[in-house]
Design a protein around this motif. Structure first.
Motif, PDB file in Angstrom:
ATOM      1  N   VAL A  71     -34.389  17.934 -17.927  1.00  9.81           N
ATOM      2  CA  VAL A  71     -34.042  18.084 -16.507  1.00  9.81           C
ATOM      3  C   VAL A  71     -34.656  16.954 -15.692  1.00  9.81           C
ATOM      4  N   VAL A  72     -35.911  16.615 -16.009  1.00  7.74           N
ATOM      5  CA  VAL A  72     -36.581  15.527 -15.295  1.00  7.74           C
ATOM      6  C   VAL A  72     -35.815  14.220 -15.465  1.00  7.74           C
ATOM      7  N   VAL A  73     -35.439  13.912 -16.708  1.00  7.23           N
ATOM      8  CA  VAL A  73     -34.721  12.667 -16.976  1.00  7.23           C
ATOM      9  C   VAL A  73     -33.378  12.652 -16.242  1.00  7.23           C
ATOM     10  N   GLU A  74     -32.662  13.772 -16.260  1.00  4.15           N
ATOM     11  CA  GLU A  74     -31.370  13.818 -15.575  1.00  4.15           C
ATOM     12  C   GLU A  74     -31.532  13.572 -14.075  1.00  4.15           C
ATOM     13  N   ALA A  75     -32.545  14.177 -13.475  1.00  3.99           N
ATOM     14  CA  ALA A  75     -32.760  13.987 -12.039  1.00  3.99           C
ATOM     15  C   ALA A  75     -33.103  12.535 -11.724  1.00  3.99           C
ATOM     16  N   VAL A  76     -33.987  11.950 -12.524  1.00  2.07           N
ATOM     17  CA  VAL A  76     -34.372  10.551 -12.284  1.00  2.07           C
ATOM     18  C   VAL A  76     -33.180   9.629 -12.457  1.00  2.07           C
ATOM     19  N   GLU A  77     -32.349   9.900 -13.445  1.00  2.48           N
ATOM     20  CA  GLU A  77     -31.152   9.085 -13.642  1.00  2.48           C
ATOM     21  C   GLU A  77     -30.231   9.147 -12.431  1.00  2.48           C
ATOM     22  N   ALA A  92     -47.577  16.312 -27.258  1.00  4.15           N
ATOM     23  CA  ALA A  92     -47.895  14.891 -27.077  1.00  4.15           C
ATOM     24  C   ALA A  92     -46.686  13.999 -27.319  1.00  4.15           C
ATOM     25  N   ALA A  93     -45.904  14.325 -28.345  1.00  4.33           N
ATOM     26  CA  ALA A  93     -44.716  13.522 -28.620  1.00  4.33           C
ATOM     27  C   ALA A  93     -43.730  13.595 -27.461  1.00  4.33           C
ATOM     28  N   GLY A  94     -43.559  14.788 -26.901  1.00  8.79           N
ATOM     29  CA  GLY A  94     -42.666  14.954 -25.762  1.00  8.79           C
ATOM     30  C   GLY A  94     -43.158  14.206 -24.537  1.00  8.79           C
ATOM     31  N   LEU A  95     -44.481  14.179 -24.338  1.00 11.34           N
ATOM     32  CA  LEU A  95     -45.041  13.427 -23.217  1.00 11.34           C
ATOM     33  C   LEU A  95     -44.766  11.933 -23.367  1.00 11.34           C
ATOM     34  N   ARG A  96     -44.915  11.433 -24.593  1.00  8.39           N
ATOM     35  CA  ARG A  96     -44.660  10.006 -24.835  1.00  8.39           C
ATOM     36  C   ARG A  96     -43.193   9.667 -24.572  1.00  8.39           C
ATOM     37  N   GLU A  97     -42.298  10.513 -25.050  1.00  8.33           N
ATOM     38  CA  GLU A  97     -40.869  10.274 -24.830  1.00  8.33           C
ATOM     39  C   GLU A  97     -40.522  10.329 -23.347  1.00  8.33           C
ATOM     40  N   LEU A  98     -41.103  11.299 -22.657  1.00  6.67           N
ATOM     41  CA  LEU A  98     -40.820  11.431 -21.226  1.00  6.67           C
ATOM     42  C   LEU A  98     -41.340  10.221 -20.466  1.00  6.67           C
ATOM     43  N   ALA A 100     -41.835   7.206 -21.615  1.00  7.09           N
ATOM     44  CA  ALA A 100     -41.001   6.054 -21.952  1.00  7.09           C
ATOM     45  C   ALA A 100     -39.703   6.069 -21.149  1.00  7.09           C
ATOM     46  N   ALA A 101     -39.197   7.270 -20.860  1.00  4.59           N
ATOM     47  CA  ALA A 101     -37.910   7.379 -20.168  1.00  4.59           C
ATOM     48  C   ALA A 101     -38.040   7.229 -18.654  1.00  4.59           C
ATOM     49  N   VAL A 102     -39.099   7.796 -18.059  1.00  4.86           N
ATOM     50  CA  VAL A 102     -39.159   7.840 -16.588  1.00  4.86           C
ATOM     51  C   VAL A 102     -40.497   7.393 -16.013  1.00  4.86           C
ATOM     52  N   GLY A 103     -41.454   7.013 -16.858  1.00  2.41           N
ATOM     53  CA  GLY A 103     -42.784   6.689 -16.363  1.00  2.41           C
ATOM     54  C   GLY A 103     -42.819   5.566 -15.351  1.00  2.41           C
ATOM     55  N   ASP A 104     -41.971   4.581 -15.552  1.00  2.00           N
ATOM     56  CA  ASP A 104     -41.965   3.431 -14.642  1.00  2.00           C
ATOM     57  C   ASP A 104     -41.168   3.683 -13.363  1.00  2.00           C
ATOM     58  N   SER A 105     -40.499   4.805 -13.286  1.00  2.98           N
ATOM     59  CA  SER A 105     -39.643   5.062 -12.122  1.00  2.98           C
ATOM     60  C   SER A 105     -40.458   5.368 -10.872  1.00  2.98           C
ATOM     61  N   GLY A 106     -41.644   5.961 -11.054  1.00  5.01           N
ATOM     62  CA  GLY A 106     -42.448   6.380  -9.909  1.00  5.01           C
ATOM     63  C   GLY A 106     -41.861   7.550  -9.158  1.00  5.01           C
ATOM     64  N   THR A 342     -58.883  11.813 -27.098  1.00  2.84           N
ATOM     65  CA  THR A 342     -57.548  11.490 -26.591  1.00  2.84           C
ATOM     66  C   THR A 342     -57.676  10.320 -25.640  1.00  2.84           C
ATOM     67  N   GLY A 343     -56.735   9.407 -25.700  1.00  2.00           N
ATOM     68  CA  GLY A 343     -56.817   8.190 -24.908  1.00  2.00           C
ATOM     69  C   GLY A 343     -55.723   8.070 -23.886  1.00  2.00           C
ATOM     70  N   THR A 344     -55.379   6.854 -23.556  1.00  2.00           N
ATOM     71  CA  THR A 344     -54.378   6.599 -22.509  1.00  2.00           C
ATOM     72  C   THR A 344     -53.202   5.815 -23.079  1.00  2.00           C
ATOM     73  N   GLU A 345     -52.905   6.068 -24.362  1.00  2.00           N
ATOM     74  CA  GLU A 345     -51.867   5.261 -24.990  1.00  2.00           C
ATOM     75  C   GLU A 345     -50.486   5.469 -24.401  1.00  2.00           C
ATOM     76  N   ILE A 346     -50.267   6.600 -23.749  1.00  2.00           N
ATOM     77  CA  ILE A 346     -48.944   6.870 -23.187  1.00  2.00           C
ATOM     78  C   ILE A 346     -48.577   5.845 -22.122  1.00  2.00           C
ATOM     79  N   TRP A 347     -49.529   5.505 -21.253  1.00  5.99           N
ATOM     80  CA  TRP A 347     -49.224   4.575 -20.170  1.00  5.99           C
ATOM     81  C   TRP A 347     -49.907   3.232 -20.363  1.00  5.99           C
ATOM     82  N   ALA A 348     -50.363   2.945 -21.595  1.00  3.19           N
ATOM     83  CA  ALA A 348     -51.008   1.659 -21.857  1.00  3.19           C
ATOM     84  C   ALA A 348     -49.979   0.522 -21.762  1.00  3.19           C
TER      85      ALA A 348
END
Length: 348
Positions: A71-77, A92-98, A100-106, A342-348
């Motif tokens: 739903v988040v990805v659809e709204a951002v799109e 964690a895998a879902g967080l990484r995918e999310l 990657a898809a919308v993290g830079d959108s702000g 746990t680190g910050t690899e998602i937004w590294a």
């Protein structure tokens, strides 16, 4: 007027459209549901239909964990800002995918409301005012997982750095008289699991996580919150501090609650004070809202202001993801009886 659409129709989704009806400048334009039903706001069977009909300024997701990322990805799109219920992805895998898809959108915020509850907001104000010096440790025994982590991070003022977690579990009998559905009328103790974890945020800052099954509702377990600082300590609703050389001062945090005894103003939260200082003032007097309702309404107002460009982001996706990553590390450490970092690899 800033409008939003809710995706979902459960008890949490209902709180958003119900509270919006009591806010000025924010309204719920519609609700996206899987099957038609009667609600006090317009309903739609898809986000596309809702957006086409109502043109909301942002979207609130209140759906099951596995459904939220889609739903988040659809709204951002569609170019729409999003307020996503916690957690924004189930693992964690879902967080990484999310990310990657919308993290830079702000465009994505997380609906983490605990620091906006009146008592916690007052405690945070006392800590920010420096009453106990530099905060160094937060102990939480009241709520679970990402909510507890959010309280720790917020009260300590820590960012999104690595965290080292050690955890263990134990099981003991406990009567469980209340659940979300009400009184159980069951007097027999049942096995209840307690998870205790220590969290090292670095730079001398740490947390203690202590949660027992159903502790949100089970009134046989106290809620406890402790903030230790370099010059004092905040324990629940009391502060002890060094006010001047050789002078220790203990001061209560006092909530003024109307509607008691001969107070005819109606039942409501007014202020929380420390001595002559107002730490918190209810922004919604006369609404008769609970602490949870006040917090969610505050979050809705903050999100609407962010969307209008008049206020900062209330709780960015990176913070909500960090809370959940740490919470997952607590579960992993308790399950495996080993230290987890746990680190910050998602937004590294």
């Amino acid at each position: 007027m800033t409008s939003f659409a809710v995706v979902g129709a459960g008890w949490r989704a209902e709180m958003f459209w119900r509270l919006a009806a009591g806010l000025e400048g924010v309204r719920c334009a519609g609700v996206v549901v899987r099957s038609p039903r009667e609600l006090p706001v317009p309903t739609f069977t898809s986000l596309a239909e809702c957006v086409a009909e109502t043109a909301p300024d942002f979207v609130v997701t209140a759906v099951p964990w596995p459904v939220t990322p889609g739903v988040v990805v659809e709204a951002v799109e569609r170019g729409l800002p999003v307020l996503a219920e916690t957690p924004p992805a189930p693992d964690a895998a879902g967080l990484r995918e999310l990310w990657a898809a919308v993290g830079d959108s702000g465009l994505v915020q997380v609906a983490e409301q605990y620091l906006l509850m009146p008592s916690h907001a007052a405690r945070a104000a006392a800590v920010r005012a420096g009453l106990i010096g530099t905060p160094t440790q937060v102990q939480v025994s009241s709520t679970h997982q990402y909510h507890a982590i959010s309280l720790m991070r917020g009260l300590l003022g820590v960012g999104r750095g690595p965290v080292t977690v050690r955890a263990s579990r134990s099981t003991a009998p406990l009567v469980d008289p209340l659940t979300r559905d009400g009184w159980t009328d069951d007097p027999d103790p049942r096995p209840a699991t307690t998870t205790i974890a220590t969290l090292d945020f670095g730079d001398g800052r740490s947390g203690l996580y202590d949660f027992t099954d159903n502790q949100w509702h089970n009134q046989l377990r106290f809620r406890r919150l402790l903030v230790r600082g370099s010059h004092g300590e905040l324990r629940d609703d009391e502060v002890i501090r060094l006010s001047e050389p050789r002078t220790l001062v203990r001061s209560p945090l006092v909530r003024r609650q109307t509607g008691y005894d001969l107070d005819l103003d109606g039942f409501d939260t007014d202020t929380i004070t420390l001595g002559g200082e107002v730490l918190y003032r209810n922004p919604y007097p006369g609404r008769r809202w609970s602490d949870e309702e006040i917090a969610i309404a505050t979050l809705l107002d903050a999100t609407a202001a962010w969307v209008r460009g008049t206020a900062p982001a209330p709780y960015p996706l990176a913070d909500g993801a960090q809370d959940h990553l740490i919470a997952l590390a607590v579960e992993e450490a308790a399950d495996t009886d080993r230290t987890v970092t746990t680190g910050t690899e998602i937004w590294a």
